[in-house]
Design an enzyme around this catalytic site. Structure first.
Site, PDB file in Angstrom:
ATOM      1  N   GLU A 245      33.954 -19.895   3.689  1.00  0.00           N
ATOM      2  CA  GLU A 245      33.929 -18.958   4.832  1.00  0.00           C
ATOM      3  C   GLU A 245      33.767 -17.503   4.377  1.00  0.00           C
ATOM      4  O   GLU A 245      34.300 -16.594   5.014  1.00  0.00           O
ATOM      5  CB  GLU A 245      35.198 -19.102   5.673  1.00  0.00           C
ATOM      6  CG  GLU A 245      35.324 -20.449   6.348  1.00  0.00           C
ATOM      7  CD  GLU A 245      36.442 -20.512   7.386  1.00  0.00           C
ATOM      8  OE1 GLU A 245      37.369 -19.696   7.325  1.00  0.00           O
ATOM      9  OE2 GLU A 245      36.358 -21.383   8.279  1.00  0.00           O
TER      10      GLU A 245
ATOM     11  N   GLU B  54      33.864 -28.048   9.404  1.00  0.00           N
ATOM     12  CA  GLU B  54      35.227 -28.040   9.939  1.00  0.00           C
ATOM     13  C   GLU B  54      35.160 -28.078  11.453  1.00  0.00           C
ATOM     14  O   GLU B  54      34.933 -27.053  12.089  1.00  0.00           O
ATOM     15  CB  GLU B  54      35.997 -26.773   9.506  1.00  0.00           C
ATOM     16  CG  GLU B  54      36.417 -26.782   8.057  1.00  0.00           C
ATOM     17  CD  GLU B  54      37.303 -25.598   7.682  1.00  0.00           C
ATOM     18  OE1 GLU B  54      37.835 -24.908   8.582  1.00  0.00           O
ATOM     19  OE2 GLU B  54      37.450 -25.354   6.466  1.00  0.00           O
TER      20      GLU B  54
END
Ligand SMILES: *[C@@H]1O[C@H](CO)[C@@H](O)[C@H](O)[C@H]1NC(C)=O
Ligand SMILES: *[C@@H]1O[C@H](CO)[C@@H](O)[C@H](O)[C@H]1NC(C)=O
Ligand SMILES: *[C@@H]1O[C@H](CO)[C@@H](O)[C@H](O)[C@H]1NC(C)=O
Ligand SMILES: *[C@@H]1O[C@H](CO)[C@@H](O)[C@H](O)[C@H]1NC(C)=O
Ligand SMILES: *[C@@H]1O[C@H](CO)[C@@H](O)[C@H](O)[C@H]1NC(C)=O
Ligand SMILES: *[C@@H]1O[C@H](CO)[C@@H](O)[C@H](O)[C@H]1NC(C)=O
Ligand SMILES: *[C@@H]1O[C@H](CO)[C@@H](O)[C@H](O)[C@H]1NC(C)=O
Length: 826
Positions: free
Chosen positions: A184, A253
């Site tokens: 991320e 995710e």
């Protein structure tokens, strides 16, 4: 005698191993349409299971239940802080044996996704960074810094080499089909300026040079350097597109629920909306969905991230904290996986067309070159149900915020909002035998700290984790001040500015007070204190409750009294700034050093058993022996009555507790409207007005058959009177099944269905626990289900009018569509 020398046997064995490995090597390639595994186009369902959040003993069962739930793969991060707690001292023992974890995945016949990071976020302490790394001189984490990059490369290489030695990559015949570097970073990259861009390119090159033979991914990295595949994390990723049009669209995710912090209500994401998100993703060209989490588990010890992540990391995952099926979510997603798999060959090959029916209703058709079709029919309006006429392909009732999967484009095999899977209500059961705890106790020894004695002194208020290396939550700050004029200082204000998370103050050995940050950040503590003439000792105990794990430069967020200021304010606002006084420091508690949590007797430690245990006393250790509840059901300890602290069973930490923090009384509801975008904390919460976490998981493998020992360190004061050990069992199970669908009921842990409490085939109303008969029902409603289910571990049959002996002929309008509602006990 053996005809050949032993060396030849070894030679043949080695040859055989090498041969079998290459024989089963799996080729993983991809294009825009899919992952291609050994030449076959695949859609992949994967689930996150973090190996340190359960025990080795739990792994096989969790992995098997993931497989039974229709997953193709298991994903895990790698936890640098656990594996290298001290620089170049590695630990891969017990539940840190990630090689074993991936081998069990392989044995179960599943693929694996290895997310190395090594920054992992994960609501894990300090995002998985070891503290020594942060404390290296000249280091800057997650940017173009040579010291950091060197350490990151060494750790990454170590992990890759271990995986290679165990032949874990698909290219070697192992289960790992994808690997991830960084994590991320795109979310926070701009804060690092140009150096961030240079860094992410370096990450890509460093990863590629590892030569693992399977593709690398970078999640949330909109500018992923090629050939890194950028992937999406979120609650919904249907509108995501990878930056390279030749990359497949992957959802690394899918946040199936949410994490919980101390003081917060328990978040939930509905089975309907979870399935909706997945189906929308595949409708829009997605090919890999990884649930975050599939099993959330437990933050044992001090691994919970921060600030303020709870010990339970249940995440409302399809498998609950203890590894039980979280129903109906597990079952509903299982059916979704099976439905989408029907179209695997078509989705990954065919051409796609979308048809807009207005008011947010869309039909997506995939057509294979051989003419086969597979369709997704979606209604993304969050309030208006739709009836869609697909002419020769049929008429479909499409609830708001739902997707119907149409096999052959003309047969409804699944709708995300129509849940036929059973609901299981888990309950905690007390076992009377284990519940008579006799407490011994011992106060935390404070003679040294009350006299200002620490381990070293400096004229500065130091940052907490840089001093403690996070070996303990606790740091003592101590100083003294010489008072001459009591008319000014007999009633002064002690003012402490701290960066968190909790603070306790003493003056001359007398307790002054306690305060904690409501949100886990900085706060000011102010209290009237009485100073005497001469030397006064000021003792401050600062505690952290999980180090931050997310955000740009989160590693630089300060903790403890770092810089202060610490002041005394007397009459007429006369102020003494103690910030540059000589401060004495002591890391951790004496009880930690003495290992009071360890059941082995310690020299010089005598637990008090002859006096009643104290109630509401801060900094107190409690100890009790107990008998483990019999059987195999998961065990929890109920810590209601305690304040805040840490708990150990047989010397192993089961995590921090903070039972006294009661959640808000508002913002919960019994029902959960699945429609509309899920935003954590805004809907579908439970547990209002209760301790944010009351029960703490005690894995069976921590327990012995005979005597077990529970030790509590109570920081703020509580009462252990009602502490008890309980098991988690399936209480009530319910199902509401539409006519034409399958009823499936099962008890977990080898139990059988003992009683059908309610059963009605017709138009019953209500929910699990409150079902009511409708305006009509089949007379056999109860007996049919009893005959099929009572006395069995699981049962199932197609819910049809025939099964319930209902005549099929002309009937009332409301009898045309029937459903079955069942409530049973295990
Ligand atoms: C799709 O399937 C056809 C026929 O099986 C095959 O010829 C073609 O190469 C496949 N296309 C892709 C993109 O895999
Ligand atoms: C959903 O449908 C309702 C009723 O037709 C309409 O008023 C509303 O605008 C729609 N919502 C969205 C987001 O389009
Ligand atoms: C009290 O007097 C001593 C000796 O004169 C001095 O060192 C000290 O700073 C004084 N304390 C305060 C709080 O003024
Ligand atoms: C200290 O002063 C404050 C403010 O004047 C007052 O409210 C408090 O009662 C005093 N405390 C003592 C112990 O005198
Ligand atoms: C906490 O920190 C923020 C940001 O650094 C600052 O704006 C705020 O004033 C601080 N609050 C307290 C109570 O120190
Ligand atoms: C002390 O300082 C505070 C805030 O700085 C101010 O509000 C107050 O009036 C002052 N009191 C005296 C007696 O100077
Ligand atoms: C323990 O349970 C009893 C009975 O429910 C209750 O009255 C008592 O208040 C509880 N004690 C604590 C410390 O919670």
């Amino acid at each position: 005698m053996f005809p050949m020398g032993s060396s030849s046997w070894v030679g043949i064995a080695l040859f055989f191993l090498a041969f079998t490995a290459s024989c089963f090597a799996t080729e993983v390639t991809y294009d825009a349409r899919s992952l291609i595994i050994n030449g076959e186009r695949r859609v992949i369902f994967s689930g996150a299971v973090h190996y340190p959040r359960s025990t080795v003993q739990m792994w096989p069962d969790i992995i098997q239940k993931a497989k039974d739930g229709g997953l193709d793969a298991i994903e895990s991060y790698v936890f640098w802080d656990r594996h290298e707690p001290v620089r170049r001292e590695y630990d891969f023992s017990g539940n840190l044996d990630f090689i074993k974890f991936f081998q069990i995945i392989q044995e179960a016949g599943l693929y694996a996704i290895l997310r190395i990071g090594p920054y992992v976020c994960a609501e894990w302490n300090f995002g998985g960074f070891p503290l020594w790394l942060h404390n290296m001189p000249g280091i800057e984490l997650r940017t173009d810094n040579p010291i950091y990059k060197n350490e990151m490369q060494i750790f990454t290489t170590k992990i890759v080499n271990m995986a290679k030695e165990a032949k874990l990559f698909a290219s070697q015949g192992g289960p790992i089909i994808l690997a991830q570097i960084e994590n991320e970073y795109g979310n926070i990259m701009t804060d690092y300026g140009e150096a961030g861009k240079t860094y992410i390119k370096w990450c890509a090159q460093m990863a590629l040079a590892q030569n693992i033979g399977v593709p690398w991914i970078m999640c949330q990295q909109h500018d992923a350097p090629q050939p890194m595949i950028n992937t999406c994390n979120g609650h919904y990723c249907d509108s995501f597109q990878p930056n390279n049009p030749k990359s497949p669209k992957m959802f690394t995710e899918n946040w199936i629920g949410w994490f919980q912090k101390w003081g917060e209500r328990v978040p939930h994401r509905s089975a309907e909306d979870s399935a909706f998100s997945v189906a929308r993703f595949f409708q829009n060209g997605g090919i890999l969905n990884n649930y975050y989490m599939y099993h959330g588990g437990t933050n044992f010890g001090r691994t919970a991230g921060g600030p303020y992540m709870t010990t339970s990391y249940e995440y409302d995952a399809p498998l609950d904290e203890y590894g039980n099926l979280n129903q109906p979510k597990w079952g509903h997603l299982k059916q979704l996986h099976a439905a989408i798999k029907l179209g695997e060959k078509i989705i990954t090959n065919g051409t796609r067309t979308d048809k807009d029916f207005g008011n947010e209703v869309t039909l997506t058709t995939y057509t294979h070159t051989n003419g086969e079709r597979f369709c997704f029919l979606s209604n993304t309006n969050d309030s208006k149900d739709a009836n869609v006429d697909l002419q020769q392909d049929g008429n479909y009732f499409l609830p708001a915020w739902s997707v119907t999967i149409l096999d052959g484009c003309n047969k409804e095999v699944f709708n995300t909002a129509k849940v036929n899977s059973q609901t299981s209500i888990m309950v905690k059961k007390s076992d009377d035998a284990s519940n008579k705890l006799t407490w011994a106790w011992i106060p935390e020894k404070k003679k040294d700290t009350m006299h200002g004695k620490g381990n070293f002194k400096v004229n500065q208020l130091l940052e907490q984790k840089e001093l403690t290396f996070d070996v303990s939550d606790y740091l003592w700050y101590m100083t003294s001040v010489d008072i001459n004029d009591t008319s000014i200082w007999s009633n002064a204000t002690l003012r402490v500015n701290t960066r968190g998370h909790t603070l306790r103050a003493y003056v001359n050995g007398r307790h002054v007070g306690y305060k904690f940050s409501q949100w886990g950040g900085n706060f000011t503590y102010e209290k009237y204190v009485s100073l005497k003439k001469g030397l006064n000792v000021i003792t401050l105990l600062s505690a952290t409750v999980g180090l931050p794990n997310y955000g740009a430069k989160f590693d630089k967020i300060k903790t403890g009294i770092a810089g202060g200021p610490v002041q005394l304010i007397g009459n007429n606002n006369e102020t003494i700034d103690l910030s540059t006084n000589l401060w004495s420091y002591k890391i951790g508690l004496n009880g930690e050093k003495k290992r009071l949590y360890d059941p082995q007797p310690r020299i010089g430690v005598s637990w008090r058993t002859n006096s009643p245990y104290p109630i509401g006393r801060s900094l107190t250790w409690y100890k009790a022996d107990f008998v483990a509840p019999s059987g195999n059901d998961p065990v929890v300890v109920d810590l209601l009555g305690l304040g805040k602290g840490e708990a150990w069973v047989n010397g192993q930490s089961i995590g921090r507790y903070w039972t006294s923090w009661i959640t808000a009384t508002n913002g919960c509801s019994d029902t959960c409207d699945y429609r509309g975008k899920y935003v954590p904390a805004q809907k579908c919460n439970t547990n209002c007005g209760n301790p944010s976490q009351r029960w703490y998981h005690v894995p069976r493998s921590f327990l012995k058959n005979d005597k077990n020992t529970l030790v509590l360190f109570e920081e703020i004061g509580g009462n252990p009177q009602n502490v008890s050990f309980q098991t988690v069992i399936t209480g009530t199970i319910c199902a509401q099944v539409q006519e034409g669908a399958l009823l499936e009921l099962s008890c977990q842990g080898g139990k059988t269905i003992s009683q059908i409490q309610f059963s009605s085939f017709g138009n019953p109303t209500g929910n699990c626990g409150s079902f009511k008969k409708g305006t009509w029902e089949a007379t056999d409603g109860q007996s049919v289900v009893e005959a099929a289910c009572v006395g069995r571990n699981s049962c199932g049959f197609m819910v049809t009018k025939e099964a319930f002996g209902v005549a099929i002929g002309p009937m009332n309008v409301d009898e045309r569509v029937a459903r079955l509602a069942v409530q049973a006990t295990c």
